[in-house]
Enzyme design. Structure first.
Site, PDB file in Angstrom:
ATOM      1  N   HIS A   1      -9.743   0.812   4.568  1.00 35.23           N
ATOM      2  CA  HIS A   1      -8.495   1.072   5.304  1.00 35.23           C
ATOM      3  C   HIS A   1      -8.801   2.041   6.446  1.00 35.23           C
ATOM      4  O   HIS A   1      -9.651   2.926   6.322  1.00 35.23           O
ATOM      5  CB  HIS A   1      -7.448   1.667   4.353  1.00 35.23           C
TER       6      HIS A   1
ATOM      7  N   LYS B   1       0.037   4.171  -0.430  1.00 33.49           N
ATOM      8  CA  LYS B   1      -0.698   5.359   0.031  1.00 33.49           C
ATOM      9  C   LYS B   1      -0.483   6.503  -0.962  1.00 33.49           C
ATOM     10  O   LYS B   1      -0.388   6.258  -2.158  1.00 33.49           O
ATOM     11  CB  LYS B   1      -0.262   5.728   1.456  1.00 33.49           C
TER      12      LYS B   1
ATOM     13  N   GLU C   1      -7.348   4.574   7.475  1.00 35.45           N
ATOM     14  CA  GLU C   1      -7.227   6.001   7.133  1.00 35.45           C
ATOM     15  C   GLU C   1      -8.475   6.483   6.401  1.00 35.45           C
ATOM     16  O   GLU C   1      -8.893   7.634   6.562  1.00 35.45           O
ATOM     17  CB  GLU C   1      -5.951   6.229   6.304  1.00 35.45           C
TER      18      GLU C   1
ATOM     19  N   ASN D   1       0.873  -1.181   0.000  1.00 38.35           N
ATOM     20  CA  ASN D   1       0.000   0.000   0.000  1.00 38.35           C
ATOM     21  C   ASN D   1       0.903   1.221   0.000  1.00 38.35           C
ATOM     22  O   ASN D   1       1.447   1.597   1.033  1.00 38.35           O
ATOM     23  CB  ASN D   1      -0.898  -0.013   1.249  1.00 38.35           C
TER      24      ASN D   1
ATOM     25  N   SER E   1       2.992  -1.841  10.446  1.00 38.28           N
ATOM     26  CA  SER E   1       4.438  -1.727  10.704  1.00 38.28           C
ATOM     27  C   SER E   1       5.199  -3.033  10.470  1.00 38.28           C
ATOM     28  O   SER E   1       6.120  -3.351  11.220  1.00 38.28           O
ATOM     29  CB  SER E   1       4.686  -1.204  12.129  1.00 38.28           C
TER      30      SER E   1
ATOM     31  N   GLY F   1       1.762   2.495  10.772  1.00 38.45           N
ATOM     32  CA  GLY F   1       2.646   3.646  10.649  1.00 38.45           C
ATOM     33  C   GLY F   1       3.285   4.094  11.947  1.00 38.45           C
ATOM     34  O   GLY F   1       3.863   5.172  12.019  1.00 38.45           O
TER      35      GLY F   1
HETATM   36  C1  PEP Z   1      -1.091   0.287   6.004  1.00 41.83           C
HETATM   37  O1  PEP Z   1      -1.250   1.487   5.928  1.00 41.83           O
HETATM   38  O2  PEP Z   1      -1.890  -0.498   5.478  1.00 41.83           O
HETATM   39  C2  PEP Z   1       0.069  -0.200   6.742  1.00 41.83           C
HETATM   40  C3  PEP Z   1       0.086  -1.441   7.116  1.00 41.83           C
HETATM   41  O3  PEP Z   1       1.051   0.731   6.976  1.00 41.83           O
HETATM   42  P1  PEP Z   1       2.442   0.461   7.731  1.00 41.83           P
HETATM   43  O4  PEP Z   1       3.022  -0.825   7.224  1.00 41.83           O
HETATM   44  O5  PEP Z   1       3.287   1.647   7.384  1.00 41.83           O
HETATM   45  O6  PEP Z   1       2.138   0.376   9.193  1.00 41.83           O
END
Ligand code: PEP
Length: 260
Positions: A92, A11, A94, A9, A207, A170
């Site tokens: 998601h 983003k 977000e 992803n 993460s 994140g």
């Molecule tokens: C995500 O936004 O789907 C995600 C898993 O981000 P990150 O790996 O940066 O935590």
């Protein structure tokens, strides 16, 4: 047996130069792993062209609830499909928190993706506050119910569920394999009531880093990952994809170290 799946992803990151450079550094999907990249929609066509001839698949990070209309700034699942997408991330955290997507809207978007022939990747996950107050499972169950209760079994074919605890996205605070597996097992149990437990892939997201991926993917109900930040680094993302390829052996030997 379910094939491993790793989804990037990106983003709202990247530009044309980034994509050219990423495509030259990242090789191909490891044998036995489905790899999907979800770039910003503006770069989807460029990505498809840049990876032509490789086993990489593509997805979008969001879709509209309807196929067309006076909806300035939106893009339909059908348009994403037309550009070469095969997957769509739906719900998601977000989108839920920053764009006000309720469970009901997420359910509509899930149906919109299916209608267009995209494979939906439904994201669910609790906030830190919900976890601390003992409501993690109830939250995830409610998010699942909003989609599953209105979807007949055929609508769940080729769908994927991504468990993404909001507190891990994140933040660098990856869930431990035990915490992630506990929720994945509960999700799998819920899918059993819909008759699709054995064939639905469940991803962990939050993460994921190259050095912890193998331990997560070795868990019984984790079939791969949804990767945000680390997917912007071709080397780290390749290592995570390789960890998914190694997961069956890691699970068999119960050796979750040094499998990358
Ligand atoms: C995500 O936004 O789907 C995600 C898993 O981000 P990150 O790996 O940066 O935590």
């Amino acid at each position: 047996m379910r094939r491993a799946l790793v989804v990037a992803n990106w983003k709202m990151h990247g530009d044309r130069r980034f994509i050219t450079s990423f495509a030259s550094q990242y090789g191909d999907a490891p044998v036995g792993v489905d790899v999907v990249i979800c770039p910003p929609l503006a770069y989807l066509a460029q990505c498809v062209a840049a990876f032509r001839g490789r086993r990489i698949r593509f997805g979008v990070q969001n879709v509209a609830t309807v196929p067309s209309g006076a909806l300035t700034g939106e893009h339909a699942a059908e348009m994403a499909r037309d550009l070469g997408a095969e997957y769509a991330i739906i719900g998601h955290s977000e989108r839920r928190s920053l764009f006000g997507e309720s469970d009901a809207i997420v359910a509509q978007k899930f149906q919109a993706a299916k209608r267009a022939g995209l494979n939906p990747i439904l994201c669910v996950g609790e906030t830190l506050q919900q976890r601390r107050s003992g409501r993690a499972h109830a939250t995830v169950h409610a998010q699942l119910a909003a989609v599953l209760d209105n979807a007949p079994a055929p609508a769940l074919e080729h769908a994927t569920i991504a468990y993404e605890p909001v507190w891990a996205i994140g933040t660098g605070a990856t869930a431990t394999p035990a915490v992630a597996q506990d929720m994945h097992a509960a999700i799998r149990e819920r899918l059993g009531r819909a008759g699709v437990a054995a064939r639905t892939r469940l991803l962990y997201g939050g993460s994921i880093k190259a050095d912890g991926a193998a331990a997560l993917f070795a868990a019984a109900d984790i079939d791969g990952g949804l990767v945000g930040g680390a997917s912007l680094d071709a080397t780290a993302f390749a290592a995570i994809c390789c960890a998914a390829a190694c997961a069956p052996c890691a699970a068999t030997t119960n050796d979750t170290t040094g499998t990358q």
